[in-house]
Design an enzyme around this catalytic site. Structure first.
Site, PDB file in Angstrom:
ATOM      1  N   GLU A 309      44.646  36.883  45.439  1.00  0.00           N
ATOM      2  CA  GLU A 309      43.259  37.308  44.501  1.00  0.00           C
ATOM      3  C   GLU A 309      43.377  37.129  43.085  1.00  0.00           C
ATOM      4  O   GLU A 309      42.417  36.492  42.177  1.00  0.00           O
ATOM      5  CB  GLU A 309      43.010  38.529  45.082  1.00  0.00           C
ATOM      6  CG  GLU A 309      41.665  39.117  44.526  1.00  0.00           C
ATOM      7  CD  GLU A 309      40.464  38.372  45.204  1.00  0.00           C
ATOM      8  OE1 GLU A 309      39.907  37.751  44.278  1.00  0.00           O
ATOM      9  OE2 GLU A 309      40.230  38.317  46.310  1.00  0.00           O
ATOM     10  N   ASP A 313      41.297  34.826  40.500  1.00  0.00           N
ATOM     11  CA  ASP A 313      40.169  35.290  39.697  1.00  0.00           C
ATOM     12  C   ASP A 313      40.514  34.979  38.260  1.00  0.00           C
ATOM     13  O   ASP A 313      39.526  34.409  37.647  1.00  0.00           O
ATOM     14  CB  ASP A 313      40.368  36.873  39.754  1.00  0.00           C
ATOM     15  CG  ASP A 313      40.006  37.342  41.081  1.00  0.00           C
ATOM     16  OD1 ASP A 313      39.210  36.727  41.811  1.00  0.00           O
ATOM     17  OD2 ASP A 313      40.059  38.389  41.460  1.00  0.00           O
ATOM     18  N   SER A 558      35.390  36.001  47.458  1.00  0.00           N
ATOM     19  CA  SER A 558      36.544  36.254  46.298  1.00  0.00           C
ATOM     20  C   SER A 558      36.438  35.324  45.068  1.00  0.00           C
ATOM     21  O   SER A 558      36.502  35.641  43.855  1.00  0.00           O
ATOM     22  CB  SER A 558      37.746  36.124  46.844  1.00  0.00           C
ATOM     23  OG  SER A 558      38.002  37.551  47.794  1.00  0.00           O
TER      24      SER A 558
END
Length: 643
Positions: A309, A313, A558
């Site tokens: 994640e 990002d 995400s």
């Protein structure tokens, strides 16, 4: 299920299970009202194991009803609606705190109730924010105060927590109290033996990107746009949404991404990605804002579940906003973890629920007394919130009580009043909740459920929910996208709690009138009066990321949330350069007619789940992809035209 407006839900939440109970030993106690009950989800997954020792100490915290809270929706829209003469006139945080501080009457009423129950003034403390009253009590005293029984509950995985099934407060006090903790909100508490892969944070926050297991050899990394249907890169996103802008106001503009320990980026992964896709950024690192001991190297384990994640990002957010600095709100130490409330505590000193609201079974409690835990004071208002905040984590509405997330949702409205844009990924399980769980007829989460399971905080009407699209297999990057149907399905649907916000009423009415879904009230909230999500979307399939020293493909909303947040960060940069302020809460603007050309409408694909095909992407807004994907030049122009 009929939903109501947000501004009216405050009073009705307190009537969830109205019932009179027998008077206690003091005649002054008067009639009692059941204030909160344990959620059906908690009741199904936690079993009573034993009574709590009545002599054991427990810190009781009473959340006070905030003053003027009925005005919050109108106040937010007054600075967020492009038709308002006050558009863009955002509030200062001290003004917000003063406007919503509890009434003196509320504080006095609760203190009087506590005094009648035997708690003298030396045992009752009002927090500095005036939002909570703290009482050090025993469980026996708490049971008498709240007309309840405390038990140790045991989960089938062996973990335990202390709580009650329901609690009651005097009828004349209920209008002054939001909630009391610790009581009915229960979530699995992490222990030192937990595998962090199974517990990314506290409070049931378990989202993260998904992978199909495919690796990408460095020799075949894309160098042009011919493979965007199978491998998304920053250049693919720039082509999809016509992003052609380099920011200039990076010294004053701000952008933040929230990560919950044990999620952690790996600097060598970022460098590996930048070397191939954004060479000038090699060595670039986020600006750490450590929340409750959070560190990006909080775990020594490298794995997709730990690093996926955060790597995703920052690799894409940095590349799309280069050279914009990005803050990392890293929440929670490696022992205790953190919840949404913990990060909200840190960015708004007026929230700070740890001064009376954090639940040790749900939120991180600091200082952390466990071995290796963070021993510093709990983070409270340690940083001014960035202009844009992206969060790629979430839970389900059914997991906590309405009073708990009502208070949290209110905080997002306050952030919007202050000019902050908050983006949340809408989930990766279509109309199902985390883990593919749906709701039973008793509103309990189960893989055998058949009723759609809305997410939270994405169902809060004061955040912007971001769904996922894809470049359809075999199509060029110039072709219209569809709803994401590879590995993940874009989270979307209708809230079972929050009423439809005014900015969305026309869009939702059009959806039901022109594209009525083939489902009944037994499957989802078809009242046509509830909050629908997502609000908009961006690509969420086949992202090439550097992860643990190699390139892999990942999928998920995400990815979509930081991509949209990056575009809004660029828009804020352009507005600042033009002498204007940040856009703040964008939903009233993007649903308005002035923004009709600012989105690429997505008209095919669905978000299956709960044994159904889910909803279908159609012309106009839909509960799969929202308004569609940004057409960046048009979106920029529309926001630059506003004051």
């Amino acid at each position: 299920m009929l939903c109501i407006s947000f501004t009216r839900i405050v009073n009705l939440l307190l009537l969830l299970s109205a019932a009179n109970v027998l008077a206690g030993p003091l005649a002054s106690r008067g009639p009692r009202i059941v204030h909160e009950k344990r959620s059906p989800h908690a009741a199904a997954t936690w079993q009573k194991h034993r009574r709590v020792d009545a002599r054991a100490p427990v810190p009781i915290r009473v959340g006070l009803k905030q003053r003027n809270i009925h005005e919050i929706e109108d106040l937010l829209y007054s600075v967020s609606d492009p038709a308002s003469p006050k558009y863009g006139q955002h509030w200062e945080y001290h003004e917000i705190a003063q406007h919503f501080a509890p009434e003196d009457e509320t504080i006095a009423a609760v203190k009087e109730w506590l005094a009648e129950e035997g708690f003298g003034p030396e045992r009752v403390r009002l927090t500095s924010t005036k939002g909570w009253i703290e009482i050090d009590a025993t469980f026996g005293e708490a049971e008498r105060l709240l007309d309840t029984e405390y038990h140790v509950y045991r989960h089938d995985d062996g973990s335990e927590h202390v709580g009650c099934d329901e609690y009651s407060i005097p009828a004349h006090v209920r209008h002054h109290v939001d909630l009391v903790t610790p009581t009915v909100n229960v979530m699995r508490k992490r222990t030192s033996s937990d595998n962090p892969r199974r517990s990314l944070s506290k409070g049931g926050i378990v989202r993260g990107p998904k992978t199909n297991g495919k690796k990408v050899a460095a020799a075949v990394l894309p160098t042009d746009l011919s493979t965007c249907d199978t491998m998304i890169t920053p250049d693919c996103l720039r082509a999809l949404y016509n992003i052609n802008m380099s920011p200039t106001e990076t010294a004053v503009n701000t952008f933040a991404i929230v990560e919950f320990t044990p999620q952690s980026y790996v600097q060598s992964d970022l460098n590996m990605f930048f070397a191939n896709f954004s060479p000038s950024q090699v060595g670039t690192t986020p600006i750490l804002v450590s929340i409750d001991g959070g560190e990006p190297t909080a775990t020594v384990e490298n794995s997709f579940d730990i690093n996926g994640e955060s790597d995703l990002d920052f690799e894409y957010a940095f590349a799309l906003t280069n050279p914009q600095p990005i803050q990392l709100y890293q929440a929670g130490d490696a022992v205790e973890g953190a919840s949404f409330n913990n990060y909200l505590d840190a960015i708004d000193g007026t929230f700070c629920t740890f001064q009376g609201g954090d639940n040790p079974q749900f939120d991180g409690i600091y200082p952390d007394t466990a071995r290796g835990g963070f021993k510093g004071a709990e983070s409270c208002g340690i940083v001014k919130p960035a202009n844009v905040i992206s969060v790629s984590y979430g839970g389900d509405e059914a997991a906590v009580t309405a009073a708990y997330f009502q208070r949290e949702c209110t905080e997002y409205a306050k952030l919007g009043m202050a000019g902050v844009s908050v983006f949340y990924s809408s989930g990766d399980n279509g109309v199902a909740g985390n883990g593919g769980e749906c709701l039973t007829t008793r509103n309990q989460e189960s893989t055998r459920g058949t009723r759609f399971n809305p997410g939270f905080p994405v169902s809060c009407p004061f955040i912007t929910a971001v769904g996922a699209t894809q470049v359809d297999p075999g199509n060029p990057v110039t072709a219209p996208e569809g709803a994401c149907e590879q590995v993940i399905f874009s989270g979307g649907g209708f809230s079972n709690v929050f009423g439809i916000p005014s900015y969305q009423s026309s869009a939702v009415a059009s959806f039901f009138a022109n594209h009525p879904p083939p489902f009944t009230a037994a499957q989802f909230n078809n009242s046509k009066t509830s909050r629908g999500y997502p609000d908009l979307s961006a690509n969420g399939a086949n992202y090439v990321i550097a992860i643990d020293g190699e390139f892999s493909l990942v999928f998920g909303t995400s990815a979509s949330s930081p991509v949209v947040a990056s575009m809004v960060t660029l828009i804020n940069d352009a507005r600042i350069a033009a002498g204007k302020g940040p856009v703040g809460f964008i939903n009233p603007s993007i649903y308005s007619s002035a923004f009709a050309s600012a989105f690429n409408d997505i008209t095919h694909g669905g978000n299956q789940g709960c044994g159904t095909a889910g909803f279908t992407a159609v012309t106009g807004w839909d509960p799969v992809t929202g308004l569609g994907t940004p057409n960046f030049p048009n979106l920029l122009a529309a926001f630059l035209a506003l004051p």
